[in-house]
Design an enzyme around this catalytic site. Sequence first.
Site, PDB file in Angstrom:
ATOM      1  N   LYS A  63       0.837  -1.206   0.000  1.00  0.00           N
ATOM      2  CA  LYS A  63       0.000   0.000   0.000  1.00  0.00           C
ATOM      3  C   LYS A  63       0.878   1.265   0.000  1.00  0.00           C
ATOM      4  O   LYS A  63       0.628   2.186  -0.759  1.00  0.00           O
ATOM      5  CB  LYS A  63      -0.935   0.009   1.230  1.00  0.00           C
ATOM      6  CG  LYS A  63      -1.953  -1.138   1.195  1.00  0.00           C
ATOM      7  CD  LYS A  63      -2.964  -1.041   2.303  1.00  0.00           C
ATOM      8  CE  LYS A  63      -2.449  -1.495   3.652  1.00  0.00           C
ATOM      9  NZ  LYS A  63      -2.077  -2.926   3.712  1.00  0.00           N
ATOM     10  N   THR A  64       1.904   1.253   0.835  1.00  0.00           N
ATOM     11  CA  THR A  64       2.792   2.420   0.892  1.00  0.00           C
ATOM     12  C   THR A  64       3.519   2.604  -0.441  1.00  0.00           C
ATOM     13  O   THR A  64       3.653   3.717  -0.945  1.00  0.00           O
ATOM     14  CB  THR A  64       3.817   2.248   2.031  1.00  0.00           C
ATOM     15  OG1 THR A  64       3.092   2.019   3.235  1.00  0.00           O
ATOM     16  CG2 THR A  64       4.690   3.466   2.194  1.00  0.00           C
ATOM     17  N   ARG A 216       6.325  -8.508   1.487  1.00  0.00           N
ATOM     18  CA  ARG A 216       7.166  -8.104   2.618  1.00  0.00           C
ATOM     19  C   ARG A 216       7.731  -9.326   3.336  1.00  0.00           C
ATOM     20  O   ARG A 216       8.900  -9.351   3.709  1.00  0.00           O
ATOM     21  CB  ARG A 216       6.361  -7.251   3.601  1.00  0.00           C
ATOM     22  CG  ARG A 216       7.229  -6.720   4.738  1.00  0.00           C
ATOM     23  CD  ARG A 216       6.404  -5.990   5.767  1.00  0.00           C
ATOM     24  NE  ARG A 216       5.815  -4.788   5.222  1.00  0.00           N
ATOM     25  CZ  ARG A 216       4.770  -4.159   5.764  1.00  0.00           C
ATOM     26  NH1 ARG A 216       4.209  -4.622   6.854  1.00  0.00           N
ATOM     27  NH2 ARG A 216       4.297  -3.066   5.212  1.00  0.00           N
TER      28      ARG A 216
END
Length: 328
Positions: A63-64, A216
């Site tokens: 999202k970032t 991640r």
Amino acid sequence: MVKGQKNQNDDRFIDSLLRPNRWADYIGQEKIKKNLRLILEAAKRRNESSDHLLFYGPAGLGKTTLAVLAAKEIGGNLKTVSGSNLMKTGDLAAVLSDLDGGDILFVDEAHRIGSAAEEMLYSAMDNRKISVMIGKGPSGRLLSIDLPPFTLIAATTRPNLLSSPLRSRFGAAFRLDYYELSDVEEIIKRSAKILKIKILPVAILMISKASRFTPRLANRLLKRCRDFVEVYDHEIIDEKTVSETFNLLEIDALGLEHHDRRLLEIIVKKFKGGPVGINTLSAALGEEKGAIEEVYEPHLVKMGFIQRTPKGRMVSKAAYEHLQLQEE
Ligand code: ADE
């Protein structure tokens, strides 16, 4: 230097190296990329700031990164703040009055914004105005502040906690989903190249299978395997490197961690495999209901290890097989 600090800083530096900084490098989430780029391009052509955008979905899916890429596309500065730092109206007013025209305000963990600040955000989003109270008591007065054109990008792992007035103010909401296995493999390959580490295809596959379909986590596992080969002076990440690293981390081939196995084992051993209600399970595990529902369970449900039935949670046959437990 504080013990462990260098390592953490290095890790964070590596994370920033691995983060894609061009659309072409962002693997997966094809539909979102296409939609998002269309919205941004259209706004750019109209010479307007884009509609406010919401990204939601599980942690670690990018999202970032999307917010960073969107800011690049728009050509504005990205100013980032966590919702947990926007409790009072004054917190938000300070952030908003620091914006320049064309800026992108990225609010991470948007579900943590305090209710008073959230209300102020409505008028900021709608008509770029906020009202701030100057002074206290009878001499206090309301000052209206005009804001420059800006785009709010909010991200949250818990969209259900956003109020509907806030949710309805976004011009588009994008739900990020777990990645395809093949996309995770590509991401690991790309990361290994950036880190200049050699890795066998079998090792890439093992890491991707244990990554919970989350970039991640895939990158985190790759970094731990890299530590392993460096410390033991190996040339290449192979099958053995990965399995020994997983052993050290106590994760299994499907990415289940100690707490995942414990959850399944409690349902099997204490509740004969279920069904067991969420409140009972929460008491037996000593974990909050919300944490079970939103942190532990989604992956187990996705893997088909837990079924949510009207009578409660049940452990599936696949989970018995995976954990090599006996059905009672
Ligand atoms: N690293 C983390 N997420 C990524 C993605 N979606 N594409 C490429 N590299 C990544």
